[in-house]
Design an enzyme around this catalytic site. Structure first.
Site, mmCIF file in Angstrom:
data_model
loop_
_atom_site.group_PDB
_atom_site.id
_atom_site.type_symbol
_atom_site.label_atom_id
_atom_site.label_comp_id
_atom_site.label_asym_id
_atom_site.label_seq_id
_atom_site.Cartn_x
_atom_site.Cartn_y
_atom_site.Cartn_z
ATOM 1 N N ASP A 180 1.038 -1.733 -0.132
ATOM 2 C CA ASP A 180 0.109 0.344 -0.029
ATOM 3 C C ASP A 180 0.507 1.362 0.048
ATOM 4 O O ASP A 180 1.859 1.233 0.595
ATOM 5 C CB ASP A 180 -0.797 0.258 1.390
ATOM 6 C CG ASP A 180 -2.080 1.152 1.200
ATOM 7 O OD1 ASP A 180 -3.028 1.159 0.274
ATOM 8 O OD2 ASP A 180 -1.907 2.472 1.147
ATOM 9 N N ASN A 188 -2.753 12.754 -4.111
ATOM 10 C CA ASN A 188 -3.857 13.204 -5.078
ATOM 11 C C ASN A 188 -4.574 14.514 -4.547
ATOM 12 O O ASN A 188 -4.474 15.337 -5.136
ATOM 13 C CB ASN A 188 -5.134 12.157 -4.599
ATOM 14 C CG ASN A 188 -4.643 10.630 -6.285
ATOM 15 O OD1 ASN A 188 -4.192 10.918 -7.203
ATOM 16 N ND2 ASN A 188 -5.149 9.796 -5.397
ATOM 17 N N ASP A 197 -1.743 9.983 -11.213
ATOM 18 C CA ASP A 197 -1.522 8.206 -11.605
ATOM 19 C C ASP A 197 -0.185 8.262 -12.257
ATOM 20 O O ASP A 197 0.332 7.488 -12.488
ATOM 21 C CB ASP A 197 -2.292 8.198 -13.350
ATOM 22 C CG ASP A 197 -3.526 8.628 -12.821
ATOM 23 O OD1 ASP A 197 -4.000 8.405 -11.611
ATOM 24 O OD2 ASP A 197 -4.817 9.527 -13.677
ATOM 25 N N GLU A 223 -4.932 2.134 -4.415
ATOM 26 C CA GLU A 223 -3.000 2.359 -4.377
ATOM 27 C C GLU A 223 -2.180 1.392 -4.097
ATOM 28 O O GLU A 223 -1.376 1.278 -3.455
ATOM 29 C CB GLU A 223 -2.469 3.702 -3.757
ATOM 30 C CG GLU A 223 -2.630 3.597 -2.205
ATOM 31 C CD GLU A 223 -5.041 3.658 -1.991
ATOM 32 O OE1 GLU A 223 -4.554 4.168 -0.495
ATOM 33 O OE2 GLU A 223 -5.104 4.378 -3.028
#
Length: 322
Positions: A180, A188, A197, A223
């Site tokens: 993770d 973000n 991205d 993620e």
């Protein structure tokens, strides 16, 4: 320049063989020959041709038996076969076609006819190959994550089932690493989803670079990533996990120009959980995922940017300094 079609001619008659070679080579086919069934089978297995012209009567074995073996190849290796025989009766034709022959030509035959039959079979071969390639690509697309190019969740579930069954059948180990990216929501929020991205694609590249070809890397969701390590026990899984952990956190991502944040580049760390089979409490692929996920939760609870193992009772693994 287009590759020439390969045709294997199987006939024990030297006269017939030489005539067919001359006729076919004039049309610029790549012609190979075999005078008996065993030689034909060996050549088909060694370098599969695009078409086989097979005589029914051979010195060492029946042509129909050769046909059975040629047609027993995997479905993705279609090889058309034209039976050549002096037997023109209906029973002989039906026997060959039932076994899998794609066409039947009674001897003697004219040059124009054999060339027309070969051209027709090679067209069918080309269409079959194109269809299989299209199906393969479509299948690959359904199993690939569009953003990262890694396997998607569906592919992960399928491969984990396969690898777990194989490990159970052959008493092999199999390990699973759940990964993770730490504080990815903040990435973000601060820099925007396009930059997020970019980070996901970069992390995917590092995963591929840090694992072997037999290992299966997948985007598990958001993620979160997963890596299946076939035939890998705890020590090997730890080595792979630490390598991934170091490479992920060492990679820098340049912040987009015009960003409100003062950073010029950022680094993104990762938390990891490892579970392996055979291990206590793990008797199914679902349990392997559950306990690897539990170890990942422990890593995040311990402060993130670390690796935790599941061994009946999860414990933290202190990775060496970078």
């Amino acid at each position: 320049m287009a590759q020439r079609a390969k045709i294997l001619v199987v006939d024990d008659s030297r006269t017939q063989l030489d005539w067919l070679v001359r006729v076919l080579e004039r049309e610029e086919y790549d012609v190979r020959t075999a005078a008996d069934g065993k030689d034909a089978i060996r050549k088909v297995r060694g370098e599969p041709p695009d078409l086989v012209l097979l005589d029914m009567i051979l010195p060492d074995m029946d042509g129909l038996e050769v046909l059975r073996i040629v047609k027993a190849r995997p479905e993705d290796q279609f090889i058309p076969v034209i039976i050549l025989s002096v037997k023109s009766d209906l029973d002989s034709k039906v026997a060959g076609l039932r076994i899998g022959a794609d066409d039947f030509l009674a001897k003697p035959f004219a040059e124009a006819e054999i060339l027309a039959r070969c051209a027709a079979m090679l067209r069918i071969k080309t269409l079959q190959d194109q269809l299989r390639e299209t199906q393969r690509r479509l299948r690959e697309q359904t199993l690939t994550d569009d953003l990262t190019g890694l396997k998607n969740r569906r592919a992960f579930d399928e491969r984990l089932q396969e690898e777990f069954r194989r490990a159970h059948r052959y008493s092999d180990p199999v390990s699973l690493i759940m990964i993770d990216l730490d504080h990815f929501k903040l990435v973000n929020d601060r820099y925007g989803h396009p930059f997020g991205d970019l980070v996901l694609r970069g992390a995917s590249e590092q995963l591929r670079a840090s694992t072997r070809d037999p290992d299966i890397c997948a985007r598990y969701g958001g993620e979160e990533f997963a890596v299946i390590l076939p035939k890998t026990h705890l020590s090997g899984a730890l080595a792979v996990a630490e390598r991934i952990w170091k490479e992920l956190s060492a990679r820098s991502y340049p912040v987009p120009a015009g960003s409100a944040e003062p950073d010029t580049a950022i680094q993104v760390t990762a938390s990891m959980g490892i579970a392996f089979y055979p291990s206590k409490d793990i008797g199914s692929p679902e349990a392997l995922v559950r306990y690897a996920d539990e170890a990942l939760y422990q890593a995040k609870k311990a402060g993130r940017n670390t690796i935790c193992l599941y061994q009946a009772q999860a414990y933290r693994y202190e990775a060496s300094d970078r």
